[in-house]
Design an enzyme around this catalytic site. Structure first.
Site, mmCIF file in Angstrom:
data_model
loop_
_atom_site.group_PDB
_atom_site.id
_atom_site.type_symbol
_atom_site.label_atom_id
_atom_site.label_comp_id
_atom_site.label_asym_id
_atom_site.label_seq_id
_atom_site.Cartn_x
_atom_site.Cartn_y
_atom_site.Cartn_z
ATOM 1 N N GLY B 236 0.807 -1.217 0.000
ATOM 2 C CA GLY B 236 0.000 0.000 0.000
ATOM 3 C C GLY B 236 0.842 1.270 0.000
ATOM 4 C CG HIS B 237 -1.190 4.941 0.581
ATOM 5 N ND1 HIS B 237 -1.017 5.727 1.686
ATOM 6 C CD2 HIS B 237 -2.409 4.389 0.711
ATOM 7 C CE1 HIS B 237 -2.090 5.656 2.440
ATOM 8 N NE2 HIS B 237 -2.952 4.846 1.884
#
Lengths: 341, 341, 341
Positions: B236-237
């Site tokens: 994920g970011h």
């Protein structure tokens, strides 16, 4: 470059501090410098406020008194941050143009305001509205439609008979409209069921990288307006996903699953086929949804993480749980014959 | 074609047997023929040693006496096998060249020693160092950089502002730099947060097929030197993955997760967002990591597999566990009022 | 357009109703109109039979008396439905042709009856039989082979030395033959093991979108005839999947796993490396298979979904399970010293 007052005005915020202060960027509270807007939406990061070097902080009215710098004040700081973030977007823009390497069927209907990157393929009957952006290598199959302003990342594949609404974002490598996993067990092995339905996606839907949405077997697979789907998600044939529902990464929905509106499925959730989840349901990460959910609320399964050493002991006991409860019952009713279970 | 002595010399191994013995291939212990090098790294396969027909076996000094054929002797047989395996690599080589179908921006900086396959797209501002190999259909976005010797498999997508170090391997369909899953819950539905950060990948990193690494929201998503990531993994970011950490297939990391150095996450592990895992942590397969891990060691969750019939009984009892423990407490303290829990 | 009698005759079914009745489509029982064939295979939907407006319903002999419209009668209605579905397939056909943008090595052997879409790349030594269909952007590596009638979806990647049999379907973005996840822990970090084996896929195999099948380290990764694999599945290096085995979405098999024939792995199942599953095993969704399975039957793990509130309590108790059983044992044998466990 924006002045503090300009940002406040444009986004309907109050502000404290010098109206003419110039803001040129956006950054996290701990990293922001004097030209940056920062935000505080999660009180977990409140300790970073006192020492922030940001030019201005987007925050809740309650916190203004604690902020050492200019404030952009709102009851919903994360929403304001989301809106302001678009001002500082420096991601590449793709002009309305058709790269010479694009292979577009003469029987496709492509708006001149669409942007087709290199090596794009658009088949007969496809319809691309104004403002559609197809990244390099995107494939759009026969009779598929993309609404105005919808953007598709590089190498994504939209099979035939897939309709996508307006202002959607589909990331790289996503696949819309591959065959559902439909097979009959015949005398000589699996026999394929033709997947004759399509996919229907509403407006303002986001679909993550490497996410797959299968076509329907007879009717369509449906994703309603405003739904957001993260990366690596599998949506089986004939699923229906309600309005504004959010599905996080690595979740998987088996075929013919119906999910209501305003639901959130956290990462890694698995939903068995042919069940229904009503509106306003939250499912926590990695939960195994094996039956329909008919009441709003939060649902979970799984076991908590511990050290492997401790886990091994507890896991063995899990395998003995039914026996444990029978032993318990025997202690509770010493005279009774133990239940055969 | 190598002699036994040549292999021993080149890789710093001892050997037993005829120095001039010719070795032309590499194979598993049970399948190897007289021209093959084989290896024994896992004692589970020790029973295959006595009957091996290999030309020579890479093994631990302890096992030399049990080996019926020539030996290449080392304390670390699997490492020696890894190194020797490269001698027998017959996978296709891609010469420094630019296929005529490649679409390369005049504003990209492509080293003449890079190899660009058919239908590759390289956008403005991208920098490709010497020895970079882009498989067919690879997309490299604006201002992204690939260091010397980095190879990218067919149809992989590197979005804009993604920096990858030297000697990395990125497999087919991997996506680096798609938008993180960032949305604010606005009055009319989800509002997208622009994902303004990039991705920063160190040297000697391997990223598997269909793995996705999202760009950061404000800062970057970071993967440190020597990390290895298998297929179908979601990062994920704003995650940060430490040096030499290994992540096996189908694992998923939610946003803003920090993983230390020298960790191993087995297949299917899920890590919730905004937690930290310290260095030297091992997480067993399919574990749900819901909180930070601050001490090195091995961690697990989940329940053991049993027959479905037995599992159903135990699973029912799991749903009653809290009640079971209260019943137990009542038996332990017969006079006490049961805890309301 | 087919008459009722024609369908019955062609597929070996009995029928009731007017032999000449015209059928022009196929639809679900609840949606079907007078020109449609529908089917009833799952008695869950029996309530829809009385009110169906279908032209004819494929169903079991037991149900003929309850059907208000014409019947196509068979002991295996779902198989008949699967077969009839192909008559109504309107998905695009791809003619034997080579799109001018296809990049085909002069050293590849491509049958004139193969269909190569735009931007396809076929490397030297590849062999494509009659009736092979490569969607746009497909990559076929050196020395790989696709048997007669095998279709590959857009942008899928077949690396080098991958052999696929006849009449297979490989969906978009699937990757066959990426490197297995093989590394040795060297003194300075992970050292890559060259992945020297290939992939061998039998006939009539289906492989879903974004599914990855790694090449073998030394020998091959093998998928036998008639196996069907859904989307987002990971098959590690040197796995062997038996004949007619079905693997549903998001499942993951670690390296060197052997699965027998006629098995079904439901969605999200994870199988650890180096284990064997015998023939005729069913594994329920999201099960963690951590050891070999030597007897046919159904296997499960995991815990049932409940409300998050209730789950939290039970999950805490799971962490105390070993202690709970020791407390129980102490109550059962009051005189005995508690086991240190």
């Amino acid at each position: 470059m924006y002045s503090l007052a300009e940002l406040a005005d444009r986004f309907g915020l109050e502000f404290t501090g010098e109206a003419g202060k110039t803001l040129t960027g956006i950054a996290a509270l701990a990293e922001a410098g004097p030209g940056d807007v920062a935000f505080l939406a999660n009180r977990k990061y409140l300790s970073q406020l006192a020492s922030t070097r940001a030019g201005a902080v987007i925050l809740h009215p309650d916190l203004v008194s604690r902020c050492p710098v200019a404030c952009l004040v709102t009851e919903a700081p994360y929403v304001a941050f989301a809106r302001i973030s678009h001002l500082f977007d420096r991601s590449p823009r793709f002009l309305p143009a058709r790269h010479p390497s694009a292979v577009v069927s003469p029987d496709a209907d492509v708006h001149p305001g669409a942007s087709l990157g290199p090596n794009v393929v658009v088949e007969a009957g496809a319809v691309l509205a104004a403002g559609v952006v197809l990244g390099a290598g995107v494939y759009v199959g026969h009779d598929s439609r993309l609404g105005a302003g919808t953007r598709v990342g590089p190498n994504a594949v939209i099979y035939h008979d897939v309709h996508v609404g307006e202002c959607c974002v589909i990331h790289a490598q996503a696949v819309l409209g591959a065959d559902g996993f439909g097979f009959a067990q015949g005398p000589g092995g699996w026999e394929k069921v033709c997947q004759l339905g399509g996919v229907r996606v509403g407006d303002r839907v986001e679909i993550g990288a490497c996410t797959t949405v299968d076509r329907g077997t007879l009717g369509h697979t449906v994703i309603a307006d405003g739904a957001i789907i993260d990366n690596q998600v599998q949506v089986g044939h004939n699923c229906s996903i309600g309005k504004n529902t959010a599905i996080a990464g690595c979740a998987g929905l088996a075929g013919s699953t119906t999910i209501g509106a305003n639901c959130t499925l956290a990462g890694g959730v698995g939903v068995v086929g042919h069940v229904e989840i009503c509106d306003n349901v939250h499912v926590t990460g990695m939960t195994m949804v094996t039956k329909s959910i008919t009441r709003p609320g939060s649902y979970s399964s799984g076991t908590p993480m511990t050290s492997t050493r401790q886990w091994k002991r507890n896991a063995v006991r899990f395998s003995q749980l039914d026996a444990i409860q029978r032993r318990l019952a025997a202690l509770e009713s010493p005279g009774k014959q133990p239940d055969k279970g």
